[in-house]
Scaffold this motif. Structure first.
Motif, PDB file in Angstrom:
ATOM      1  N   PRO A   1       3.385 -10.220   4.887  1.00 29.55           N
ATOM      2  CA  PRO A   1       2.365  -9.213   5.151  1.00 29.55           C
ATOM      3  C   PRO A   1       1.552  -8.837   3.908  1.00 29.55           C
ATOM      4  CG  PRO A   1       4.404  -8.080   4.699  1.00 29.55           C
ATOM      5  CD  PRO A   1       4.652  -9.580   4.497  1.00 29.55           C
ATOM      6  N   HIS A   2       1.325  -9.800   3.006  1.00 24.99           N
ATOM      7  CA  HIS A   2       0.713  -9.427   1.728  1.00 24.99           C
ATOM      8  C   HIS A   2      -0.669  -9.992   1.445  1.00 24.99           C
ATOM      9  CE1 HIS A   2       4.286  -7.356   0.348  1.00 24.99           C
ATOM     10  NE2 HIS A   2       4.992  -8.353   0.855  1.00 24.99           N
ATOM     11  N   ARG A   3      -1.082 -11.048   2.142  1.00 27.55           N
ATOM     12  CA  ARG A   3      -2.369 -11.667   1.776  1.00 27.55           C
ATOM     13  C   ARG A   3      -2.977 -12.378   2.973  1.00 27.55           C
ATOM     14  NH1 ARG A   3      -4.447 -13.597  -3.140  1.00 27.55           N
ATOM     15  NH2 ARG A   3      -5.790 -15.403  -2.956  1.00 27.55           N
ATOM     16  N   LEU A   4      -4.286 -12.226   3.113  1.00 26.90           N
ATOM     17  CA  LEU A   4      -5.029 -13.021   4.078  1.00 26.90           C
ATOM     18  C   LEU A   4      -6.380 -13.355   3.476  1.00 26.90           C
ATOM     19  CD1 LEU A   4      -7.186 -11.299   6.441  1.00 26.90           C
ATOM     20  CD2 LEU A   4      -5.150  -9.953   6.065  1.00 26.90           C
ATOM     21  N   GLU A   5      -6.887 -14.503   3.881  1.00 22.38           N
ATOM     22  CA  GLU A   5      -8.200 -14.951   3.428  1.00 22.38           C
ATOM     23  C   GLU A   5      -8.976 -15.434   4.635  1.00 22.38           C
ATOM     24  OE1 GLU A   5      -8.364 -17.662   0.123  1.00 22.38           O
ATOM     25  OE2 GLU A   5      -6.428 -16.951  -0.665  1.00 22.38           O
ATOM     26  N   PHE A   6     -10.272 -15.178   4.621  1.00 21.11           N
ATOM     27  CA  PHE A   6     -11.105 -15.650   5.718  1.00 21.11           C
ATOM     28  C   PHE A   6     -12.540 -15.795   5.277  1.00 21.11           C
ATOM     29  CE2 PHE A   6     -10.630 -11.047   6.042  1.00 21.11           C
ATOM     30  CZ  PHE A   6     -11.903 -10.570   6.280  1.00 21.11           C
TER      31      PHE A   6
ATOM     32  N   THR B   1     -19.518 -15.228   3.492  1.00 16.40           N
ATOM     33  CA  THR B   1     -18.736 -14.846   2.321  1.00 16.40           C
ATOM     34  C   THR B   1     -17.310 -15.323   2.531  1.00 16.40           C
ATOM     35  OG1 THR B   1     -18.090 -12.707   3.236  1.00 16.40           O
ATOM     36  CG2 THR B   1     -20.121 -12.768   1.953  1.00 16.40           C
ATOM     37  N   HIS B   2     -16.550 -15.310   1.451  1.00 17.25           N
ATOM     38  CA  HIS B   2     -15.122 -15.594   1.544  1.00 17.25           C
ATOM     39  C   HIS B   2     -14.399 -14.324   1.118  1.00 17.25           C
ATOM     40  CE1 HIS B   2     -11.475 -17.923   1.755  1.00 17.25           C
ATOM     41  NE2 HIS B   2     -11.117 -17.387   0.599  1.00 17.25           N
ATOM     42  N   ALA B   3     -13.543 -13.808   1.994  1.00 18.85           N
ATOM     43  CA  ALA B   3     -12.816 -12.572   1.716  1.00 18.85           C
ATOM     44  C   ALA B   3     -11.351 -12.862   1.433  1.00 18.85           C
ATOM     45  CB  ALA B   3     -12.928 -11.623   2.911  1.00 18.85           C
ATOM     46  N   VAL B   4     -10.815 -12.169   0.442  1.00 20.82           N
ATOM     47  CA  VAL B   4      -9.392 -12.221   0.123  1.00 20.82           C
ATOM     48  C   VAL B   4      -8.890 -10.784   0.166  1.00 20.82           C
ATOM     49  CG1 VAL B   4      -7.635 -12.798  -1.596  1.00 20.82           C
ATOM     50  CG2 VAL B   4      -9.669 -14.260  -1.343  1.00 20.82           C
ATOM     51  N   VAL B   5      -7.915 -10.526   1.039  1.00 17.15           N
ATOM     52  CA  VAL B   5      -7.340  -9.194   1.191  1.00 17.15           C
ATOM     53  C   VAL B   5      -5.884  -9.266   0.760  1.00 17.15           C
ATOM     54  CG1 VAL B   5      -6.796  -7.330   2.806  1.00 17.15           C
ATOM     55  CG2 VAL B   5      -8.883  -8.690   3.122  1.00 17.15           C
ATOM     56  N   THR B   6      -5.501  -8.387  -0.165  1.00 18.51           N
ATOM     57  CA  THR B   6      -4.101  -8.318  -0.587  1.00 18.51           C
ATOM     58  C   THR B   6      -3.575  -6.913  -0.338  1.00 18.51           C
ATOM     59  OG1 THR B   6      -4.770  -7.847  -2.861  1.00 18.51           O
ATOM     60  CG2 THR B   6      -4.288 -10.144  -2.323  1.00 18.51           C
ATOM     61  N   LEU B   7      -2.316  -6.853   0.041  1.00 11.65           N
ATOM     62  CA  LEU B   7      -1.620  -5.582   0.269  1.00 11.65           C
ATOM     63  C   LEU B   7      -0.413  -5.545  -0.663  1.00 11.65           C
ATOM     64  CD1 LEU B   7      -1.539  -5.514   4.178  1.00 11.65           C
ATOM     65  CD2 LEU B   7      -3.261  -4.516   2.675  1.00 11.65           C
ATOM     66  N   GLU B   8      -0.271  -4.443  -1.381  1.00 14.87           N
ATOM     67  CA  GLU B   8       0.874  -4.301  -2.269  1.00 14.87           C
ATOM     68  C   GLU B   8       1.424  -2.886  -2.179  1.00 14.87           C
ATOM     69  OE1 GLU B   8       0.027  -4.264  -6.582  1.00 14.87           O
ATOM     70  OE2 GLU B   8      -2.083  -4.186  -6.036  1.00 14.87           O
ATOM     71  N   ALA B   9       2.739  -2.787  -2.287  1.00 17.50           N
ATOM     72  CA  ALA B   9       3.399  -1.491  -2.264  1.00 17.50           C
ATOM     73  C   ALA B   9       3.151  -0.781  -3.589  1.00 17.50           C
ATOM     74  CB  ALA B   9       4.895  -1.655  -2.017  1.00 17.50           C
ATOM     75  N   VAL B  10       2.817   0.487  -3.484  1.00 15.72           N
ATOM     76  CA  VAL B  10       2.671   1.359  -4.640  1.00 15.72           C
ATOM     77  C   VAL B  10       3.517   2.588  -4.291  1.00 15.72           C
ATOM     78  CG1 VAL B  10       1.077   2.675  -6.087  1.00 15.72           C
ATOM     79  CG2 VAL B  10       0.339   0.514  -5.086  1.00 15.72           C
ATOM     80  N   GLY B  11       4.783   2.531  -4.666  1.00 16.89           N
ATOM     81  CA  GLY B  11       5.718   3.558  -4.218  1.00 16.89           C
ATOM     82  C   GLY B  11       5.884   3.430  -2.710  1.00 16.89           C
ATOM     83  N   ASP B  12       5.693   4.532  -1.985  1.00 17.55           N
ATOM     84  CA  ASP B  12       5.789   4.488  -0.517  1.00 17.55           C
ATOM     85  C   ASP B  12       4.422   4.330   0.136  1.00 17.55           C
ATOM     86  OD1 ASP B  12       4.886   6.999  -1.186  1.00 17.55           O
ATOM     87  OD2 ASP B  12       6.253   8.077   0.144  1.00 17.55           O
TER      88      ASP B  12
ATOM     89  N   THR C   1       0.557   1.978   0.283  1.00 17.36           N
ATOM     90  CA  THR C   1       0.074   0.592   0.205  1.00 17.36           C
ATOM     91  C   THR C   1      -1.313   0.585  -0.407  1.00 17.36           C
ATOM     92  OG1 THR C   1       1.346  -0.113   2.123  1.00 17.36           O
ATOM     93  CG2 THR C   1      -0.565  -1.457   1.546  1.00 17.36           C
ATOM     94  N   ARG C   2      -1.494  -0.294  -1.374  1.00 15.92           N
ATOM     95  CA  ARG C   2      -2.817  -0.529  -1.952  1.00 15.92           C
ATOM     96  C   ARG C   2      -3.379  -1.803  -1.331  1.00 15.92           C
ATOM     97  NH1 ARG C   2      -2.673  -0.260  -7.886  1.00 15.92           N
ATOM     98  NH2 ARG C   2      -2.978   1.958  -7.425  1.00 15.92           N
ATOM     99  N   MET C   3      -4.559  -1.670  -0.740  1.00 17.59           N
ATOM    100  CA  MET C   3      -5.277  -2.807  -0.170  1.00 17.59           C
ATOM    101  C   MET C   3      -6.456  -3.123  -1.083  1.00 17.59           C
ATOM    102  SD  MET C   3      -7.520  -3.133   3.368  1.00 17.59           S
ATOM    103  CE  MET C   3      -6.207  -2.572   4.417  1.00 17.59           C
ATOM    104  N   THR C   4      -6.527  -4.375  -1.517  1.00 17.74           N
ATOM    105  CA  THR C   4      -7.661  -4.830  -2.319  1.00 17.74           C
ATOM    106  C   THR C   4      -8.369  -5.915  -1.521  1.00 17.74           C
ATOM    107  OG1 THR C   4      -6.461  -4.359  -4.360  1.00 17.74           O
ATOM    108  CG2 THR C   4      -8.386  -5.805  -4.528  1.00 17.74           C
TER     109      THR C   4
END
Length: 160
Positions: free
Chosen positions: A86-91, A109-120, A122-125
């Motif tokens: 559940p951490h990365r998708l690209e499209f 465009t090409h999108a890269v979405v990453t999800l990372e835990a920051v404590g409890d 989630t940071r989405m970039t």
């Protein structure tokens, strides 16, 4: 508001959005994986999205349209190029014609979405890379920064 940073980088041809949410990574992943949840936030307020196809697998396609307050439809498409749940998708992401087929009016465009835990939380970039400076500037002029910021701002409600 969940968006904590939005950057346009003309040298790298990117728009980057960073948002944080009061939910775990797996829960935030669901707002991408489930088209009914995606419809609740993709598109700025007043322009809700309807996903008519959502094949959430590598090589899978999405077809959708956003509907404006006056009934105007803005169709789009995605093709998933990488999924690492559940951490990365690209499209690849682009505009579509009225039949939902990819249009070359504006290069995708090409999108890269990453999800990372920051404590409890989630940071989405989300990083969108453009084919040229002209297409980056064109999308910025169409309000992509403001629209994406408002769209991401709707995710908190979906997570509840």
């Amino acid at each position: 508001m969940p968006v904590i940073d939005a950057q346009k980088d003309a040298d790298a041809l990117t728009l980057t959005f960073v948002a944080e949410f009061d939910a775990g990574v797996e829960r935030v992943w669901q707002v991408w994986e489930d088209p009914r949840q995606l419809e609740r936030w993709w598109g700025p307020p007043g322009w809700p999205a309807t996903f008519t196809k959502h094949e959430f697998v590598v090589g899978g396609i999405c077809r959708y349209h956003m509907t404006g307050p006056d009934g105007t439809k803005a169709p789009g498409w995605w093709t998933f190029t990488a999924i690492e749940a559940p951490h990365r998708l690209e499209f690849d992401d682009g505009f579509a014609d009225r039949n939902g087929e990819p249009s070359n009016a504006i290069p995708p465009t090409h999108a890269v979405v990453t999800l990372e835990a920051v404590g409890d939380r989630t940071r989405m970039t989300s990083v969108s890379t453009f084919a040229s400076l002209e297409s980056l500037e064109q999308m910025a002029a169409l309000g992509m920064v403001e629209g994406m910021t408002m769209a991401l701002g709707q995710i908190d409600e979906v997570l509840r």
